[in-house]
Motif scaffolding. Structure first.
Motif, PDB file in Angstrom:
ATOM      1  N   VAL A  64       2.910  -7.276   3.197  1.00 35.40           N
ATOM      2  CA  VAL A  64       2.890  -6.879   1.785  1.00 35.40           C
ATOM      3  C   VAL A  64       4.333  -6.590   1.395  1.00 35.40           C
ATOM      4  O   VAL A  64       4.964  -5.693   1.961  1.00 35.40           O
ATOM      5  CB  VAL A  64       2.014  -5.628   1.558  1.00 35.40           C
ATOM      6  N   SER A  65       4.882  -7.372   0.456  1.00 34.93           N
ATOM      7  CA  SER A  65       6.282  -7.221   0.052  1.00 34.93           C
ATOM      8  C   SER A  65       6.394  -6.390  -1.218  1.00 34.93           C
ATOM      9  O   SER A  65       5.630  -6.584  -2.164  1.00 34.93           O
ATOM     10  CB  SER A  65       6.916  -8.585  -0.204  1.00 34.93           C
ATOM     11  N   HIS A  66       7.375  -5.487  -1.224  1.00 36.96           N
ATOM     12  CA  HIS A  66       7.694  -4.677  -2.392  1.00 36.96           C
ATOM     13  C   HIS A  66       9.171  -4.929  -2.686  1.00 36.96           C
ATOM     14  O   HIS A  66      10.040  -4.400  -1.999  1.00 36.96           O
ATOM     15  CB  HIS A  66       7.455  -3.191  -2.126  1.00 36.96           C
TER      16      HIS A  66
ATOM     17  N   HIS B  84       4.197  -3.169   5.276  1.00 35.96           N
ATOM     18  CA  HIS B  84       4.759  -3.119   3.926  1.00 35.96           C
ATOM     19  C   HIS B  84       6.274  -3.168   4.070  1.00 35.96           C
ATOM     20  O   HIS B  84       6.859  -2.315   4.745  1.00 35.96           O
ATOM     21  CB  HIS B  84       4.348  -1.824   3.223  1.00 35.96           C
TER      22      HIS B  84
ATOM     23  N   ARG C 279      -0.711   0.982   9.763  1.00 38.55           N
ATOM     24  CA  ARG C 279       0.040   0.485   8.607  1.00 38.55           C
ATOM     25  C   ARG C 279       1.479   0.915   8.818  1.00 38.55           C
ATOM     26  O   ARG C 279       1.748   2.077   9.132  1.00 38.55           O
ATOM     27  CB  ARG C 279      -0.447   1.116   7.317  1.00 38.55           C
TER      28      ARG C 279
ATOM     29  N   ALA D  84       5.596   0.808   7.316  1.00 39.24           N
ATOM     30  CA  ALA D  84       6.561   0.555   6.243  1.00 39.24           C
ATOM     31  C   ALA D  84       7.895   0.213   6.891  1.00 39.24           C
ATOM     32  O   ALA D  84       8.337   0.896   7.818  1.00 39.24           O
ATOM     33  CB  ALA D  84       6.703   1.767   5.343  1.00 39.24           C
TER      34      ALA D  84
ATOM     35  N   GLU E 273      -1.225  -3.841   8.893  1.00 37.01           N
ATOM     36  CA  GLU E 273      -0.524  -4.169   7.657  1.00 37.01           C
ATOM     37  C   GLU E 273       0.928  -3.731   7.771  1.00 37.01           C
ATOM     38  O   GLU E 273       1.213  -2.656   8.290  1.00 37.01           O
ATOM     39  CB  GLU E 273      -1.210  -3.401   6.526  1.00 37.01           C
TER      40      GLU E 273
END
Length: 66
Positions: free
Chosen positions: A55-57, A40, A12, A14, A38
């Motif tokens: 996965v967008s924040h 982010h 994962r 970021a 994944e």
């Protein structure tokens, strides 16, 4: 890019600033990497292309108190 690691579900990652010049390229490489499960992304806007690993924040920096 390396192959997926046997016995692991994948990494994962970021990533901040995925819509800028360098960030877009890093994002593309991460999404193409089979060892990454994944990604982010954190930023002021979401990347334009959807992807199963993405996965967008999205942050609204105008809502942050001074």
């Amino acid at each position: 890019m390396p192959d997926a690691v046997p016995g692991l579900d994948g990494r994962r990652v970021a990533l901040a600033g995925a819509t800028g010049l360098v960030g877009r390229e890093l994002l593309r490489q991460l999404l193409d990497d089979p060892s990454v499960r994944e990604v982010h992304v954190v930023g002021r806007r979401a990347p334009s292309a959807p992807h199963d690993k993405l996965v967008s924040h999205v942050l609204d920096l105008t809502a942050v108190p001074a």
